[in-house]
Design a protein around this motif. Sequence first.
Motif, PDB file in Angstrom:
ATOM      1  N   VAL A   1      52.072  27.093  16.393  1.00 46.69           N
ATOM      2  CA  VAL A   1      51.314  27.103  15.165  1.00 46.69           C
ATOM      3  C   VAL A   1      50.788  28.062  14.939  1.00 46.69           C
ATOM      4  N   HIS A   2      49.454  28.514  15.912  1.00 40.23           N
ATOM      5  CA  HIS A   2      49.118  29.989  14.895  1.00 40.23           C
ATOM      6  C   HIS A   2      49.646  30.423  15.532  1.00 40.23           C
ATOM      7  N   ARG A   3      50.492  31.050  15.765  1.00 41.70           N
ATOM      8  CA  ARG A   3      51.257  32.437  16.502  1.00 41.70           C
ATOM      9  C   ARG A   3      51.463  33.100  15.316  1.00 41.70           C
ATOM     10  N   PRO A   4      51.511  34.438  15.125  1.00 40.59           N
ATOM     11  CA  PRO A   4      51.684  35.304  13.636  1.00 40.59           C
ATOM     12  C   PRO A   4      53.535  35.373  13.272  1.00 40.59           C
ATOM     13  N   GLU A   5      54.236  34.967  14.682  1.00 48.59           N
ATOM     14  CA  GLU A   5      55.679  34.910  14.559  1.00 48.59           C
ATOM     15  C   GLU A   5      55.926  33.730  13.955  1.00 48.59           C
ATOM     16  N   HIS A   6      54.887  32.758  13.089  1.00 46.46           N
ATOM     17  CA  HIS A   6      55.861  31.263  12.899  1.00 46.46           C
ATOM     18  C   HIS A   6      55.409  31.113  11.657  1.00 46.46           C
TER      19      HIS A   6
ATOM     20  N   ILE B   1      44.260  20.490   5.267  1.00 50.67           N
ATOM     21  CA  ILE B   1      45.055  20.291   6.420  1.00 50.67           C
ATOM     22  C   ILE B   1      45.949  21.631   5.990  1.00 50.67           C
ATOM     23  N   ALA B   2      46.075  21.533   5.303  1.00 53.41           N
ATOM     24  CA  ALA B   2      47.120  22.949   4.597  1.00 53.41           C
ATOM     25  C   ALA B   2      46.069  23.746   4.857  1.00 53.41           C
ATOM     26  N   ARG B   3      45.175  24.159   4.438  1.00 57.64           N
ATOM     27  CA  ARG B   3      43.686  25.038   4.041  1.00 57.64           C
ATOM     28  C   ARG B   3      43.786  26.166   5.633  1.00 57.64           C
ATOM     29  N   ASP B   4      43.497  25.059   6.453  1.00 48.29           N
ATOM     30  CA  ASP B   4      43.026  25.384   8.190  1.00 48.29           C
ATOM     31  C   ASP B   4      44.208  24.937   8.936  1.00 48.29           C
ATOM     32  N   VAL B   5      45.220  25.201   8.913  1.00 52.86           N
ATOM     33  CA  VAL B   5      46.176  24.530   9.993  1.00 52.86           C
ATOM     34  C   VAL B   5      46.469  25.502  10.815  1.00 52.86           C
TER      35      VAL B   5
ATOM     36  N   GLU C   1      62.297  20.460  12.962  1.00 49.49           N
ATOM     37  CA  GLU C   1      62.774  20.397  12.210  1.00 49.49           C
ATOM     38  C   GLU C   1      62.322  22.166  11.998  1.00 49.49           C
ATOM     39  N   ALA C   2      61.445  22.862  12.178  1.00 47.44           N
ATOM     40  CA  ALA C   2      61.030  23.993  11.202  1.00 47.44           C
ATOM     41  C   ALA C   2      61.139  25.018  12.507  1.00 47.44           C
ATOM     42  N   GLY C   3      61.499  25.005  13.870  1.00 50.45           N
ATOM     43  CA  GLY C   3      61.609  25.648  14.763  1.00 50.45           C
ATOM     44  C   GLY C   3      60.247  25.710  15.893  1.00 50.45           C
ATOM     45  N   VAL C   4      59.180  25.334  15.068  1.00 46.52           N
ATOM     46  CA  VAL C   4      58.113  26.114  15.392  1.00 46.52           C
ATOM     47  C   VAL C   4      56.995  24.786  16.701  1.00 46.52           C
ATOM     48  N   PRO C   5      57.179  25.646  17.874  1.00 49.36           N
ATOM     49  CA  PRO C   5      56.748  24.951  19.094  1.00 49.36           C
ATOM     50  C   PRO C   5      55.325  24.614  18.851  1.00 49.36           C
TER      51      PRO C   5
END
Length: 310
Positions: A202-207, A172-176, A194-198
């Motif tokens: 998750v796939h967006r570079p800014e996150h 999961i960590a490798r392929d997130v 908690e991390a403020g990631v919508p």
Amino acid sequence: MTDAVLEHSRDAIERGSRSFAVASRLFPAHIRDDAWMLYAWCRHCDDEIDGQVLGHGDVGIDPLVAAERLAQLRAQTLSAMAGEPQDHPTFQAFQRVARRHGIPPEEPMDLLEGFEMDVLGRSYETLEDTLDYAYHVAGVVGVMMARIMGIEDAPTLRRAQDLGLAFQLTNIARDVVEDAKGGRIYLPGQWLDEAGVPRDGVHRPEHRPAVAAAARRLVLTAEPYYASARWGLRDLGLRSAWAIATARGVYRAIGRHVVRAGPMAWDERASIDRTGKAALLARGGLIAVWTRTLDVWREPPPRPELWTRI
């Protein structure tokens, strides 16, 4: 005389999982062959639901088609376990393994239930939710693999489950990022909040920095499961312990690579090169010898209070 069913299974593992293919060659021949045949069935079922070929290609097919395929996979699997004649080499292989080792029907059904989670688009809000998914798609595979190696006692089967859980948390960590592009989020939703990631970002570079922190957290979560699994090695034959110790080392190394790379972990898929695999192969051998000699004289520590299904 060539065994077409076995050759089909060998081809599946060599093209579908190079890491496990390397480790599997360390097994005694009869265990290796059955491991290949179990893998071929797992890979086939996964590919049918994901619309991939041997784990390659974009993930995702129409949910209605996936549901129909899942129903067919369940029917074919139950048919194979009932001893009915099979036309497909994958189910012929699975039938051999399941009947030879007395694999309970609920275990392959648990795996298919994990694939159903993907079909239904289940969300994973807590770490326990993610671990439940990890059990269904990997932990139970560890249990079935242990049965192939002759394990029947519950404590050792639980250690095998733990290794499968650790493998899946690493996956999961490798392929997130790749998974997120396909609409699948396995990181606990609470962590993302908690991390403020919508959830759709998750796939967006800014996150990437925040996602890298969550992935690191998941890799660290896998560590006590890897540690627990080590104490199951002493109950295996020497060559089986070597194979499993090597696979354990390869996957742990992949997780550590993800942690070291941080936000750049998904610029390319994390993997271990030949030199690294050779070193892990040698280290796996040393661990196997240690567990089969020195560890057998020691009382294994109690399994920590970790999540479990068995």
